[in-house]
Motif scaffolding. Structure first.
Motif, PDB file in Angstrom:
ATOM      1  N   UNK A  23       0.832  -1.211   0.000  1.00 15.75           N
ATOM      2  CA  UNK A  23       0.000   0.000   0.000  1.00 15.75           C
ATOM      3  C   UNK A  23       0.870   1.266   0.000  1.00 15.75           C
ATOM      4  N   UNK A  24       0.301   2.378  -0.392  1.00 21.10           N
ATOM      5  CA  UNK A  24       1.018   3.648  -0.279  1.00 21.10           C
ATOM      6  C   UNK A  24       1.470   3.875   1.174  1.00 21.10           C
ATOM      7  N   UNK A  25       2.742   4.175   1.333  1.00 19.64           N
ATOM      8  CA  UNK A  25       3.256   4.506   2.659  1.00 19.64           C
ATOM      9  C   UNK A  25       3.643   3.312   3.505  1.00 19.64           C
ATOM     10  N   UNK A  26       3.411   2.111   3.016  1.00 13.84           N
ATOM     11  CA  UNK A  26       3.769   0.905   3.779  1.00 13.84           C
ATOM     12  C   UNK A  26       5.276   0.871   4.019  1.00 13.84           C
ATOM     13  N   UNK A  46       7.153  -1.646   4.513  1.00 19.40           N
ATOM     14  CA  UNK A  46       7.857  -2.852   4.050  1.00 19.40           C
ATOM     15  C   UNK A  46       8.909  -2.537   2.987  1.00 19.40           C
ATOM     16  N   UNK A  62      10.703   0.073   2.729  1.00 20.71           N
ATOM     17  CA  UNK A  62      11.901   0.662   3.345  1.00 20.71           C
ATOM     18  C   UNK A  62      12.764  -0.432   3.962  1.00 20.71           C
ATOM     19  N   UNK A  81      12.141   4.167  10.295  1.00 20.66           N
ATOM     20  CA  UNK A  81      12.620   5.550  10.332  1.00 20.66           C
ATOM     21  C   UNK A  81      14.146   5.564  10.334  1.00 20.66           C
ATOM     22  N   UNK A 126      16.457   4.103   8.902  1.00 21.02           N
ATOM     23  CA  UNK A 126      16.722   3.197   7.775  1.00 21.02           C
ATOM     24  C   UNK A 126      18.206   2.907   7.599  1.00 21.02           C
ATOM     25  N   UNK A 159       5.850   0.562   9.539  1.00 23.11           N
ATOM     26  CA  UNK A 159       4.487   1.091   9.636  1.00 23.11           C
ATOM     27  C   UNK A 159       3.526   0.418   8.671  1.00 23.11           C
ATOM     28  N   UNK A 181      -0.738   9.563   9.241  1.00 19.36           N
ATOM     29  CA  UNK A 181      -0.386   8.895   7.993  1.00 19.36           C
ATOM     30  C   UNK A 181       0.983   8.228   8.143  1.00 19.36           C
ATOM     31  N   UNK A 182       1.491   7.711   7.021  1.00 18.87           N
ATOM     32  CA  UNK A 182       2.768   6.993   7.069  1.00 18.87           C
ATOM     33  C   UNK A 182       3.868   7.870   7.659  1.00 18.87           C
ATOM     34  N   UNK A 183       3.923   9.131   7.211  1.00 22.21           N
ATOM     35  CA  UNK A 183       4.969  10.022   7.720  1.00 22.21           C
ATOM     36  C   UNK A 183       4.797  10.223   9.226  1.00 22.21           C
ATOM     37  N   UNK A 232       6.180   7.257  10.984  1.00 25.40           N
ATOM     38  CA  UNK A 232       7.652   7.287  10.998  1.00 25.40           C
ATOM     39  C   UNK A 232       8.140   8.263  12.072  1.00 25.40           C
ATOM     40  N   UNK A 233       7.438   9.378  12.193  1.00 25.11           N
ATOM     41  CA  UNK A 233       7.841  10.358  13.212  1.00 25.11           C
ATOM     42  C   UNK A 233       7.647   9.784  14.611  1.00 25.11           C
TER      43      UNK A 233
END
Ligand SMILES: Cc1ncc(C[n+]2csc(CCOP(=O)(O)OP(=O)(O)O)c2C)c(N)n1
Ligand code: SF4
Ligand code: SF4
Ligand code: SF4
Lengths: 271, 382, 66
Positions: free
Chosen positions: A18-21, A23, A25, A174, A176, A200, A213-215, A218-219
């Motif tokens: 999905x968008x933002x997943x 996996x 990364x 995050x 990475x 995420x 959201x995904x970001x 990550x935060x």
């Protein structure tokens, strides 16, 4: 074209996530770790279970095996014992590894067999739409815990340590870059290695638990993941949602396939 | 000629598997199959092979599937409850086309049932135990010596057709001791691991079926970078949602076995030349049935016996011929009546099919089966 | 010496991670939900977008003068 991309099956991209997943990364961190180590594609096998994260095997340019739900570790054990020259990396999700595959995880660690297990921990069953997993924190919502989970979550790193794993690390999507090193060290360790990668799932977990959201997720990782040394200095009341990252544990211990090679030698009349 | 040795069916099965090239065993102990694991633990390392005791039967089949993919010939062994646990991954072996042998020494169920009692209750589970459509090869020996031969054959079929093959032993044959003379190593034919037909550069696709409808997926670690999955996949090995590929795959999996069905249907006939009645039997029960048929013959009853070694795919043609010849077919089994359903189907009304089930922990006595034969011969055919 | 940002629209899923982490706020989503660069000249080549993109859809490179 980045040099680590040779470890991807580029013709299989874009991936299905999905968008933002997160996996994608974590998968890139594995490819970069492979590059850092100069892993031989002919002698490395990626084995995965079933779940969103376990789809990663199909995108990686090695011999790859997408097994059944929970069973990646025993399949990988067979591959390693059949041909101990092979580097065997396991990709698994939190449900795959600690629910249906929990017993195999414990016994893989107990044998200290040379596998590197990369646990994509998104705290949820992503593929099946957001049911609670053994790593869903207490109180968090899932489709099967609509009022918040009353279960207590495992700490897979502590579990692996108690069971006998010889390298245990935790990173996040995050963080990475450090994740690449943690994975590379895990692959280099001659024994059972666990790298828990917090990642995420904005679609089946974040949304339901109002984590943004995904970001935003990550935060959340950047705010709550604390290097082990610093984490240990935190007072209990400061810990809250915080969790330690980095190499959490390391030891030297006999490795299973090497020990079995000794059995073969003995049986063949050697000493 | 090798020397005669006294051995158990389980032991002969283990020896046969090793003789056919099995050099990897993974499993979990369960009566009455445990001897197979114990023999493997002792013998394999000396041959440079590998034994591993896993944490459960699912792991036991997973580890051998992994080993098979990495180039080994692999065996797992179990009984009833363990056989149930292995079912999902037997299906995995079917769809991913992984050579593998599962020895199931049947015991009485369901569940823990009567753990040390003989039974033939897994006949249908062997065929239909996993979900979805797939063919199955299951072989059932009736003597210790044949346990050896069946094991060799099972390993060879697994390799040749790249599919799981089940050895259906029962407690009777598994634990029975007989004097046997095993064939010499050089007299045993071994089907070698199939190899890729071309290189990656030449466009190798691991799941392209060859003329015999069987593909040649490369062993891991040989530089082909293949992908293996339990999802329906095309010739490349990668998953696809295509209805056409799905249909073709399921069809090919069946056809790769059905096209050789006659060749892999093994059975023997006794006293069938002039038979008016037949006993259709398999496994440990066949031994008693044989004695019973001889007793009945002494009474002048024209009864013969057909003993199936190949249980699956089912010997339809054999049964059809028998049904055309005799009036009645008696099917004694140590279960509530399983294979009799297939016999009925294949006989298609040409002969009366009579079930003789037994499910009380005791094996048949020759007298029991003989009495049933006498009843066949006296009752008027309706 | 300029910076070149390459975006692969066919891979971009419009998750907005790159835009959220770009310190110069020069990445945005177009009407089709794909990433685009609003002001390439302002890019400082920090690599955050490439590092965090889960879909390998954005790459940043120093332009080599030919
Ligand atoms: C034996 C079996 N039980 C259940 C399922 C359904 N199933 C598929 S994936 C999955 C959970 C996956 O969750 P996780 O392992 O956390 O991976 P994620 O999808 O979150 O990456 C489940 C329950 C299955 N495929 N097989
Ligand atoms: S459901 Fe969650 S884990 Fe699965 S692909 Fe979507 S975001 Fe990723
Ligand atoms: S992070 Fe990647 S996928 Fe997400 S919007 Fe940016 S370029 Fe697109
Ligand atoms: S490199 Fe940094 S500044 Fe340039 S676009 Fe990417 S995130 Fe923004």
């Amino acid at each position: 074209m980045r040099s680590y991309e040779k470890y991807f099956r580029m013709n299989r991209l874009p991936h299905i996530w999905c968008p933002g997943c997160g996996n994608g990364i974590v998968m890139k961190s594995i490819a970069k770790a492979a590059e850092q180590l100069g892993l031989d594609q002919d002698n490395t096998v990626i084995v995965s279970g079933i779940g969103c994260s376990s789809r990663a095997s199909g995108y990686m340019n090695f011999d790859t095996l997408h097994t059944a739900h929970g069973r990646a570790i025993p399949f990988a054990t067979g591959i390693k014992l059949a041909n101990p020259k092979l580097k065997v990396i396991v990709i698994t999700g939190d449900g795959d590894c600690t629910a249906i595959g929990g017993n195999h995880f414990i016994h893989g660690a107990r044998r200290n067999i040379d596998l590197t297990v990369i646990l994509f921990n998104n705290n949820i069953y992503g593929m099946t739409g957001g049911q609670a997993s053994p790593l869903t924190p207490t109180g968090k919502k899932a489709t099967t815990a609509p009022f918040g989970s009353v279960d207590t979550a495992f700490d897979p790193c502590e579990l692996a340590k108690a069971a006998g794993a010889s390298y245990i690390a935790r990173g996040t999507a995050f963080h990475a870059k450090p994740l690449v090193d943690l994975i590379a060290q895990g692959i280099s360790n001659n024994g059972f290695s666990l790298v828990e990668a917090i990642t995420q799932c904005p679609i089946s977990y974040g949304r339901r638990n109002k984590m943004g959201d995904a970001a935003g997720m990550l935060k959340w990782m950047s705010e709550n993941a604390v290097p082990l040394a610093a984490y240990e200095k935190l007072a209990e009341e400061q810990k809250g949602d915080k969790f330690p990252i980095g190499v959490l544990y390391q030891k030297t211990a006999p490795e299973y396939s090497a020990e079995y090679a000794k059995v073969i030698k003995l049986a063949q009349g050697g000493k | 000629m090798s020397q005669a040795r006294l051995m158990q069916g389980n032991e002969a099965c283990a020896e046969g598997a090793m003789a056919a090239g099995v050099n990897f065993f993974g499993g979990y102990p369960i009566t009455p199959s445990t001897e197979i694991a114990e023999i493997m633990a002792k013998e394999l390392p000396a041959l440079g092979g590998t034994f591993i005791q896993m944490e459960d039967e699912i792991a036991g089949i997973a580890v051998v599937l992994g080993a098979a993919l990495a180039g080994r010939k692999a065996l797992t062994a179990t009984s009833g409850p363990g056989f149930s646990l292995k079912q999902e991954l037997i299906g995995y072996g079917c769809i991913a086309e992984i050579p593998l042998v599962i020895a199931n020494v049947q015991r009485m169920g369901p569940a823990t049932g009567q753990p040390t009692s003989p039974a033939q209750g897994d006949v249908m589970q062997a065929r239909w135990g996993t979900h979805g459509d797939h063919p199955m090869i299951a072989l059932s020996p009736w003597t210790v010596r044949e346990s050896f031969d069946v094991a060799v054959m099972a390993v060879n079929y697994a390799e040749r057709f790249r599919t799981p093959v089940i050895i259906l032993l029962d407690e009777v044959v598994g634990h029975m001791r007989e004097k046997v003379v095993l064939p010499k190593a050089e007299d045993i034919e071994i089907y070698p691991r199939r190899k890729p037909n071309c290189t990656r550069e030449e466009g190798y696709k691991p799941y392209t079926p060859m003329a015999d409808l069987v593909p040649n997926p490369a062993d891991f670690g040989t530089g082909h970078h293949i992908h293996v999955t339990g999802l329906i996949h095309d010739e490349t090995g990668f998953p696809t949602g295509s209805s056409k590929v799905t249909e073709d795959t399921i069809q090919r999996l069946h056809q790769k076995i059905s096209r050789v069905q006659d060749e892999i249907t093994h059975y023997d006939e006794f006293f069938m030349e002039d038979a008016e009645y037949a006993v259709l039997t398999y496994g440990g029960t066949a031994r008693t049935a044989y004695a019973a048929v001889k007793m009945a013959r002494q009474q002048g009853i024209k009864v013969g016996m057909v003993r199936l070694m190949t249980i699956w795919p089912f010997a339809d043609k054999v049964i059809k011929k028998v049904a055309q010849k005799v009036k009645k077919i008696l099917v004694p089994e140590m279960n509530y009546g399983q294979l009799v359903l297939e016999v009925e189907r294949a006989a298609a009304g040409q002969a009366a099919v009579i079930s003789l089930p037994k499910y009380n922990t005791e094996i048949f006595t020759p007298k029991e089966i003989c009495t049933a034969i006498e009843e066949l011969a006296t009752e008027v055919v309706k | 010496m300029g910076i070149e940002i390459t975006t692969l629209k066919e891979r971009c899923k419009g998750c907005n991670i790159c835009a959220a982490f770009c310190p110069k706020k020069i990445l945005a989503m177009d009407t089709l939900g794909k990433v685009y660069v609003t002001d390439e000249k302002a890019c400082i080549n920090c690599g955050q977008c490439e590092l965090r993109c889960p879909d390998y859809a954005i790459y940043v490179e120093k332009k080599v003068e030919k």
